[in-house]
Motif scaffolding. Sequence first.
Motif, PDB file in Angstrom:
ATOM      1  N   TRP A   1       0.884  -1.213  -0.082  1.00 35.75           N
ATOM      2  CA  TRP A   1       0.076   0.023   0.015  1.00 35.75           C
ATOM      3  C   TRP A   1       0.938   1.358   0.102  1.00 35.75           C
ATOM      4  O   TRP A   1       0.482   2.129  -0.681  1.00 35.75           O
ATOM      5  N   LYS A   2       1.925   1.169   0.669  1.00 36.50           N
ATOM      6  CA  LYS A   2       2.995   2.397   0.653  1.00 36.50           C
ATOM      7  C   LYS A   2       3.261   2.716  -0.794  1.00 36.50           C
ATOM      8  O   LYS A   2       3.464   3.706  -0.996  1.00 36.50           O
ATOM      9  N   GLY A   3       3.703   1.589  -1.528  1.00 31.29           N
ATOM     10  CA  GLY A   3       4.029   1.672  -2.810  1.00 31.29           C
ATOM     11  C   GLY A   3       2.816   2.282  -3.741  1.00 31.29           C
ATOM     12  O   GLY A   3       3.255   3.240  -4.541  1.00 31.29           O
ATOM     13  N   TRP A   4       1.767   1.984  -3.648  1.00 33.36           N
ATOM     14  CA  TRP A   4       0.507   2.563  -4.111  1.00 33.36           C
ATOM     15  C   TRP A   4       0.591   3.942  -3.708  1.00 33.36           C
ATOM     16  O   TRP A   4       0.295   4.743  -4.724  1.00 33.36           O
ATOM     17  N   LEU A   5       0.432   4.314  -2.641  1.00 29.91           N
ATOM     18  CA  LEU A   5       0.492   5.610  -2.036  1.00 29.91           C
ATOM     19  C   LEU A   5       1.406   6.509  -2.814  1.00 29.91           C
ATOM     20  O   LEU A   5       1.365   7.722  -3.383  1.00 29.91           O
ATOM     21  N   LEU A   6       2.697   6.248  -2.728  1.00 27.67           N
ATOM     22  CA  LEU A   6       3.935   6.848  -3.187  1.00 27.67           C
ATOM     23  C   LEU A   6       3.662   7.268  -4.785  1.00 27.67           C
ATOM     24  O   LEU A   6       3.946   8.249  -5.272  1.00 27.67           O
ATOM     25  N   ARG A   7       3.104   6.125  -5.713  1.00 27.87           N
ATOM     26  CA  ARG A   7       2.456   6.505  -6.828  1.00 27.87           C
ATOM     27  C   ARG A   7       1.670   7.347  -7.208  1.00 27.87           C
ATOM     28  O   ARG A   7       1.516   8.122  -8.036  1.00 27.87           O
ATOM     29  N   ALA A   8       0.516   7.142  -6.320  1.00 34.93           N
ATOM     30  CA  ALA A   8      -0.877   7.914  -6.323  1.00 34.93           C
ATOM     31  C   ALA A   8      -0.482   9.350  -6.011  1.00 34.93           C
ATOM     32  O   ALA A   8      -1.123  10.422  -6.901  1.00 34.93           O
ATOM     33  N   LEU A   9       0.244   9.547  -5.240  1.00 38.31           N
ATOM     34  CA  LEU A   9       0.348  10.871  -4.735  1.00 38.31           C
ATOM     35  C   LEU A   9       1.559  11.782  -5.199  1.00 38.31           C
ATOM     36  O   LEU A   9       1.649  12.906  -5.103  1.00 38.31           O
ATOM     37  N   ALA A  10       2.337  11.165  -6.116  1.00 33.94           N
ATOM     38  CA  ALA A  10       3.544  11.576  -6.988  1.00 33.94           C
ATOM     39  C   ALA A  10       2.957  13.147  -7.446  1.00 33.94           C
ATOM     40  O   ALA A  10       1.995  12.919  -8.168  1.00 33.94           O
ATOM     41  N   GLY A  11       3.843  13.769  -7.259  1.00 31.69           N
ATOM     42  CA  GLY A  11       3.582  15.152  -7.984  1.00 31.69           C
ATOM     43  C   GLY A  11       3.535  16.532  -7.031  1.00 31.69           C
ATOM     44  O   GLY A  11       3.943  16.273  -5.734  1.00 31.69           O
ATOM     45  N   ASP A  12       2.563  17.482  -7.366  1.00 27.42           N
ATOM     46  CA  ASP A  12       2.460  18.580  -6.231  1.00 27.42           C
ATOM     47  C   ASP A  12       1.597  18.253  -5.413  1.00 27.42           C
ATOM     48  O   ASP A  12       0.514  17.769  -5.823  1.00 27.42           O
ATOM     49  N   PRO A  13       1.993  18.328  -4.118  1.00 28.93           N
ATOM     50  CA  PRO A  13       0.977  18.073  -2.917  1.00 28.93           C
ATOM     51  C   PRO A  13      -0.301  18.907  -3.215  1.00 28.93           C
ATOM     52  O   PRO A  13      -1.412  18.422  -2.667  1.00 28.93           O
ATOM     53  N   ASN A  14      -0.268  20.100  -3.795  1.00 29.25           N
ATOM     54  CA  ASN A  14      -1.424  20.858  -3.946  1.00 29.25           C
ATOM     55  C   ASN A  14      -2.569  20.143  -4.900  1.00 29.25           C
ATOM     56  O   ASN A  14      -3.602  20.488  -4.699  1.00 29.25           O
ATOM     57  N   ASP A  15      -2.028  18.931  -5.570  1.00 28.90           N
ATOM     58  CA  ASP A  15      -3.106  18.127  -6.386  1.00 28.90           C
ATOM     59  C   ASP A  15      -3.655  16.820  -5.611  1.00 28.90           C
ATOM     60  O   ASP A  15      -4.398  16.153  -6.586  1.00 28.90           O
TER      61      ASP A  15
END
Length: 606
Positions: free
Chosen positions: A288-302
């Motif tokens: 799940w941590k791997g999924w989270l890193l991929r999903a949230l990659a990019g600007d935290p504002n997004d």
Amino acid sequence: MALNIEDYGLIGDCHTGALVGIDGSIDWLCVPRFDSASMFGALLGDEDHGRWLVAPADAVVSLSREYIEDTFILVTHWVTETGRVDVIDFMPTDNHRADVVRRITGVEGSVAMKQELRVRFDYAAAMPWMRQSPEAGGNALLAIAGPDAAVIRGPELKANGEAHVSEFTVRSGEDVDIVLTWFPSHRDAPNEIDVDRCLKDTTAWWQDWAANGQTPERYAKEVHRSLLVLRALTHEETGGIVAAATTSLPEEFGGSRNWDYRYVWLRDASLTLWVLINHGFADEATAWKGWLLRALAGDPNDVQIMYGLAGERRLTEWELPSLPGYQDASPVRVGNGAFVQYQGDMFGEVMVALSKARVSGVQETPLSWALQRALLQFVEDNWRRPDNGIWEIRGPKRHFTHSRVMLWAAFDCGISAVRDFGLDGPADRWELLRDQLAAEIESKGWDSTLGSYTQFYGSGTVDASLLQLTQVGYLSADDPRMLGTVKAIEANLLRDGLLMRYLTESGVDGLPGGEHPFLACSFWLVEQYARTARTDDAIALMDRLVGFSNDLGLLSEEYDVVGKRQAGNTPQALSHLALVRAADAIDDALGSKSSKSRRKTAKAKA
């Protein structure tokens, strides 16, 4: 008309799942993923919207069903006047194919069976072209429409109007196998499978996973099945955890509160992760941590509150004209407009889950800590904003007390990461913000007249989500403020002994109609009772709640007490993970050996 929700059982391959009715009909299947379009959609309409029936042709004397132990392989035992058969329904795991197997095994005498197949791709909007495609040693029927295709192998199916049907007899000691395989229509049909091997391998796959689980002494059976449900809703390849296997099963029968739950809510997935770690499944934390890193990659504002199974961000909500709805509850929705909402509580739940993983020994990487730093920076920049809250209110944004506490928890987890685990971060600044939030919550979220925390600042009303304040360590379960809040929740939100989420009649959510008691909230109340020496009350409520499970141990989102039936999407991850937490709390209160073992393990890992 579709059956009652509790009359369905889930089979799945950790990519998608099918709902099999107690009448032998598969009324819901989306392939190849949970959030794909349906090819059997009778759940949200009738047989003309797609189904696959396999059942005795003659009158049924009795039937029962069960899962093979520790699996999602469903066995339905049919008895007729002429004999007995078992129908074994399952989806092979770990073969990277979308197969559904229906094995009919003769147990005694002989039983005439019937099969009716109605394939309807694209949420029943695409009637497929069907053609016979005989193979060496067997029959095959092809269904093709647009990008979708399926091959069905087994007893010969013949056209009958807009369905394909067959009749055959199964005698004692015989097996008749029917296998449906979905595939992209531009490819050749996949080869047939070895059903004996797939059944053996799938049984072993589920049982090997389940063997790693730890369960409390009381409610062990219910907890064990709930943990299996959480695994079944976790996509094997991406690690994403869907909230439920269905869309648009109504919160109010005949009403419009019908939502698509086949996506990954960061909140629900975080809470699921928390429970799985507590019960010995640390590997899921890593995935799940791997999924989270991929999903949230990019600007935290997004950052979004929910994503697709592989981290997809665009989940635009739209209404399906091709499906009339479960027992005429409309509209049927695909996508979920809540993906654009700001829900501040989500940051706390994600940080708490990752903190739990860290304490449990899941390795922290520079990238994963950088993600948490980015989330906390976003919280620093946005913590003053009102939000839509845990219940995805579609009315005006508010300063929901639950959300404010979860933001407090986000900072608290960051502080702990720096001071207890030596990670790099501005702990002093986070502590100032955490304490500032606490002062605000006590000033604006506490109503001295009500003697309780409130749903949102100045509301004068309560919300069942306030029961989570103790779960993140904001205050102890026996704190006088918490006891006052529980009293107010009992006085205002209990309906027939079960908790509503909040007062829908207040208009706070901006939606018409109402809903039934929300099962997770009542499990939270069990947990609160158990943590405050109200053990008898906890056990009494828990016994009632687990009694709402169907014969296979599955829970939906809500329960209609008057109609004595399940309501909402199913099986619901939040209901099952709340059940596990409640059982753990009772186990702790009783001081059982399993409780002491869990505490010892957690202490050793910490």
